[in-house]
Motif scaffolding. Structure first.
Motif, mmCIF file in Angstrom:
data_model
loop_
_atom_site.group_PDB
_atom_site.id
_atom_site.type_symbol
_atom_site.label_atom_id
_atom_site.label_comp_id
_atom_site.label_asym_id
_atom_site.label_seq_id
_atom_site.Cartn_x
_atom_site.Cartn_y
_atom_site.Cartn_z
ATOM 1 N N VAL A 1 -11.726 10.678 -17.137
ATOM 2 C CA VAL A 1 -10.668 10.859 -16.138
ATOM 3 C C VAL A 1 -10.611 9.608 -15.268
ATOM 4 N N ILE A 2 -9.438 9.308 -14.718
ATOM 5 C CA ILE A 2 -9.334 8.226 -13.736
ATOM 6 C C ILE A 2 -8.690 8.762 -12.452
ATOM 7 N N GLY A 3 -9.186 8.268 -11.338
ATOM 8 C CA GLY A 3 -8.622 8.603 -10.037
ATOM 9 C C GLY A 3 -8.533 7.341 -9.198
ATOM 10 N N ILE A 4 -8.449 7.526 -7.885
ATOM 11 C CA ILE A 4 -8.435 6.382 -6.970
ATOM 12 C C ILE A 4 -9.403 6.665 -5.829
ATOM 13 N N ALA A 5 -9.828 5.581 -5.180
ATOM 14 C CA ALA A 5 -10.765 5.722 -4.074
ATOM 15 C C ALA A 5 -10.464 4.682 -2.998
ATOM 16 N N PRO A 6 -9.595 4.997 -2.036
ATOM 17 C CA PRO A 6 -9.530 4.161 -0.840
ATOM 18 C C PRO A 6 -10.887 4.260 -0.157
ATOM 19 N N HIS A 7 -11.556 3.142 0.056
ATOM 20 C CA HIS A 7 -12.975 3.177 0.411
ATOM 21 C C HIS A 7 -13.267 3.986 1.670
ATOM 22 N N SER A 8 -12.571 3.680 2.741
ATOM 23 C CA SER A 8 -12.828 4.310 4.034
ATOM 24 C C SER A 8 -11.735 3.877 4.998
ATOM 25 N N LEU A 9 -11.666 4.508 6.141
ATOM 26 C CA LEU A 9 -10.682 4.109 7.161
ATOM 27 C C LEU A 9 -11.059 2.784 7.805
ATOM 28 N N ARG A 10 -12.285 2.335 7.620
ATOM 29 C CA ARG A 10 -12.679 1.010 8.107
ATOM 30 C C ARG A 10 -12.194 -0.093 7.171
ATOM 31 N N ALA A 11 -12.176 0.193 5.878
ATOM 32 C CA ALA A 11 -11.946 -0.851 4.886
ATOM 33 C C ALA A 11 -10.524 -0.886 4.345
ATOM 34 N N VAL A 12 -9.715 0.125 4.666
ATOM 35 C CA VAL A 12 -8.342 0.211 4.163
ATOM 36 C C VAL A 12 -7.421 0.474 5.342
ATOM 37 N N ASP A 13 -6.319 -0.279 5.437
ATOM 38 C CA ASP A 13 -5.376 -0.040 6.529
ATOM 39 C C ASP A 13 -4.331 0.992 6.105
ATOM 40 N N PRO A 14 -3.576 1.543 7.059
ATOM 41 C CA PRO A 14 -2.598 2.572 6.699
ATOM 42 C C PRO A 14 -1.581 2.117 5.666
ATOM 43 N N ALA A 15 -1.140 0.870 5.744
ATOM 44 C CA ALA A 15 -0.157 0.388 4.773
ATOM 45 C C ALA A 15 -0.751 0.380 3.364
ATOM 46 N N GLY A 16 -2.000 -0.073 3.252
ATOM 47 C CA GLY A 16 -2.658 -0.084 1.948
ATOM 48 C C GLY A 16 -2.854 1.314 1.404
ATOM 49 N N LEU A 17 -3.253 2.228 2.276
ATOM 50 C CA LEU A 17 -3.442 3.606 1.862
ATOM 51 C C LEU A 17 -2.125 4.222 1.398
ATOM 52 N N ASN A 18 -1.068 3.960 2.134
ATOM 53 C CA ASN A 18 0.245 4.482 1.739
ATOM 54 C C ASN A 18 0.670 3.945 0.380
ATOM 55 N N THR A 19 0.441 2.659 0.155
ATOM 56 C CA THR A 19 0.865 2.025 -1.094
ATOM 57 C C THR A 19 0.198 2.667 -2.299
ATOM 58 N N ILE A 20 -1.121 2.836 -2.243
ATOM 59 C CA ILE A 20 -1.794 3.351 -3.434
ATOM 60 C C ILE A 20 -1.566 4.851 -3.600
ATOM 61 N N LEU A 21 -1.445 5.581 -2.500
ATOM 62 C CA LEU A 21 -1.162 7.009 -2.634
ATOM 63 C C LEU A 21 0.229 7.260 -3.208
ATOM 64 N N SER A 22 1.163 6.363 -2.904
ATOM 65 C CA SER A 22 2.522 6.533 -3.434
ATOM 66 C C SER A 22 2.566 6.336 -4.941
ATOM 67 N N GLN A 23 1.588 5.608 -5.483
ATOM 68 C CA GLN A 23 1.560 5.343 -6.919
ATOM 69 C C GLN A 23 0.667 6.312 -7.681
ATOM 70 N N ALA A 24 -0.300 6.903 -6.976
ATOM 71 C CA ALA A 24 -1.263 7.798 -7.632
ATOM 72 C C ALA A 24 -0.737 9.224 -7.570
ATOM 73 N N GLU B 1 -19.135 4.318 12.802
ATOM 74 C CA GLU B 1 -17.852 4.411 12.109
ATOM 75 C C GLU B 1 -16.868 5.263 12.910
ATOM 76 N N VAL B 2 -17.336 6.417 13.396
ATOM 77 C CA VAL B 2 -16.477 7.297 14.192
ATOM 78 C C VAL B 2 -15.985 6.562 15.437
ATOM 79 N N GLU B 3 -16.882 5.866 16.093
ATOM 80 C CA GLU B 3 -16.515 5.151 17.320
ATOM 81 C C GLU B 3 -15.516 4.033 17.031
ATOM 82 N N GLU B 4 -15.680 3.340 15.909
ATOM 83 C CA GLU B 4 -14.760 2.252 15.564
ATOM 84 C C GLU B 4 -13.360 2.795 15.263
ATOM 85 N N VAL B 5 -13.285 3.857 14.477
ATOM 86 C CA VAL B 5 -11.979 4.441 14.150
ATOM 87 C C VAL B 5 -11.323 4.993 15.408
#
Length: 455
Positions: free
Chosen positions: A201-224, A239-243
């Motif tokens: 099986v293949i899926g996708i993995a946006p790494h984390s909210l630290r490593a992926v910006d909203p635009a990047g997340l939107n782009t890959i979710l729109s294709q997957a 991580e919680v404090e940074e986000v």
């Protein structure tokens, strides 16, 4: 056809005795019923073999090398991560395949039937892409094929070094892609998966909210449009404090406010959640991907499992950093963390099911959902991911039902009881030993000899 006769088996409808399970040529369970044919295999106990829902296979080679105090006032996940970056800069494609081969073999011997590989090591040292963009994805697929384990490949989008969008540096550069290049890599990796065994099986993995910006997340979710979606979420206090600082909300709050999280999602760790976040995540139908041994090793925190279960949440288990690949220990470690926090015993047990039964049922069903895999149950038509165990030993003493399962998980010798493991009908562990163990271990030891001065 393979025919298994089991003295007792854990099915969707509970424990069954004297059960015959036939595996067809397509790797699926062809029939389940009373003994009627001559068996090709026998098992005292037959269990579904869960999906290991979260693995970074290359980190297995670091096991035991990060336990000395570093040059920091207090060691943490963040100091461990710096050592990890230094280590991975030594790895060649051959090394990565050899390490993954050992990891996947060890998973099968531990009772996992498949793995979801959260694969974020894409490029050469310094972030230089290989001529073949999917070089390292192909190495993971090859290692899975060598071991005979079912694979859910999760290519990872990793854009930045933090919420401030700083550039990747050092070892992180081997992870990096912009969304466009990631989509090319993902499409090529999907073609590799399609050419392989049918249960991959293949899926996708946006790494984390630290490593992926909203635009990047939107782009890959729109294709997957299909397949699992995995993401690290709320693992560390920092991580919680940074986000919170950059997005104005805590990680779980922000994700659930901005995205329609559903059963396709698997959120990894979730050890830093409030009670309201825990309830909210449970109600989405997503799987919480728990990696109890790694979370203990890294000092991540403790997942609030009783609240999550009371809200109807699904969870499963992964081995993450692979410092110890032990299915039954993974389950036990989660329960013991709850006991230490709550000063209680049998925290996850219910009047109907023992602690071990609750944990194993979750591993089977949550792992199948997270892996996008049709396994996790002994039932007609399901993929034949199965564990055959011996019970005539000092750990089980011929115990029955939930008592046998509790003894496997909490008695300290569960892995010693594993005799056979099948992955989509592939009989890969026989008499407790992987069928290619010698070859796989030899290649791993050759790799480790070259890497012995990496850290």
């Amino acid at each position: 056809m393979q025919v298994i006769h089991a003295k007792q088996a854990l099915t969707k409808s509970g424990w069954k005795h004297d059960l015959e399970v036939a595996i067809g040529a397509d790797g699926r369970i062809e029939s389940v019923g009373s003994f009627s044919r001559t068996p090709t295999h026998r098992a005292a106990i037959l269990l579904p073999a869960p999906v290991n829902l979260h693995s970074h296979s290359f980190q297995r080679a670091m096991a035991g090398l990060t336990e000395a105090r570093g040059p920091y006032p207090r060691d943490s996940f963040w100091s461990w991560r710096l050592l990890m970056y230094k280590f991975l800069d030594q790895l060649t494609p051959d090394d990565i395949e050899a390490i993954a081969g050992l990891v996947f073999m060890e998973m099968l011997e531990a009772g996992y039937g498949a793995v979801a590989e959260f694969h974020y090591l894409h490029h050469d040292v310094g972030g230089v892409p290989y001529d073949n963009l999917t070089e390292l994805s192909e190495r993971i697929v090859a290692a899975a094929q060598t071991a005979g384990i079912g694979l859910t490949l999760l290519p990872v989008l990793y854009q930045y070094g933090g919420c401030d969008l700083r550039s990747l540096g050092g070892g992180q550069q081997r992870f990096g892609n912009d969304p466009e290049r990631f989509l090319r890599l993902h499409a090529d990796a999907a073609a590799v998966i399609a050419r392989g065994v049918s249960d991959n099986v293949i899926g996708i993995a946006p790494h984390s909210l630290r490593a992926v910006d909203p635009a990047g997340l939107n782009t890959i979710l729109s294709q997957a449009k299909s397949g699992p979606i995995h993401m690290h979420l709320a693992e560390q206090v920092a991580e919680v404090e940074e986000v919170l600082s950059y997005h104005g909300l805590r990680p779980v709050e922000w994700l659930l406010k901005n995205y329609a999280v559903d059963a396709r999602w698997c959120l990894i760790h979730c050890t830093q959640m409030t009670e309201s976040e825990t309830n909210a995540l449970a109600h989405t139908g997503a799987v919480a991907g728990l990696c109890s041994i790694t979370e203990s090793s890294l000092g991540d925190g403790i997942f609030n499992c009783p609240t999550y279960l009371d809200a109807g949440g699904q969870f499963g288990f992964g081995s993450d950093s692979n410092i110890q690949i032990a299915l039954f220990e993974e389950l036990k470690t989660l329960e013991y963390s709850q006991r230490l926090r709550d000063l209680s015993r049998a925290v996850l047990a219910t009047p109907e099911r023992s602690t071990g039964r609750v944990l194993f049922d979750a591993a089977a069903t949550g792992g199948a959902q997270a892996g996008g895999r049709d396994n996790g149950r002994i039932e007609l038509g399901a993929q034949a991911d199965l564990i055959g165990l011996d019970d005539d030993n000092e750990w089980l003493c011929n115990r029955q039902g939930d008592a046998a399962l509790d003894s496997l998980i909490f008695g300290g010798g569960g892995q010693n009881c594993i005799r056979d493991v099948w992955s989509a009908g592939r009989h890969v562990v026989k008499e407790g030993r992987h069928f290619r163990r010698d070859e796989i271990v030899r290649k791993y030891k050759q790799t480790m000899k070259r890497l012995e001065t990496a850290i």
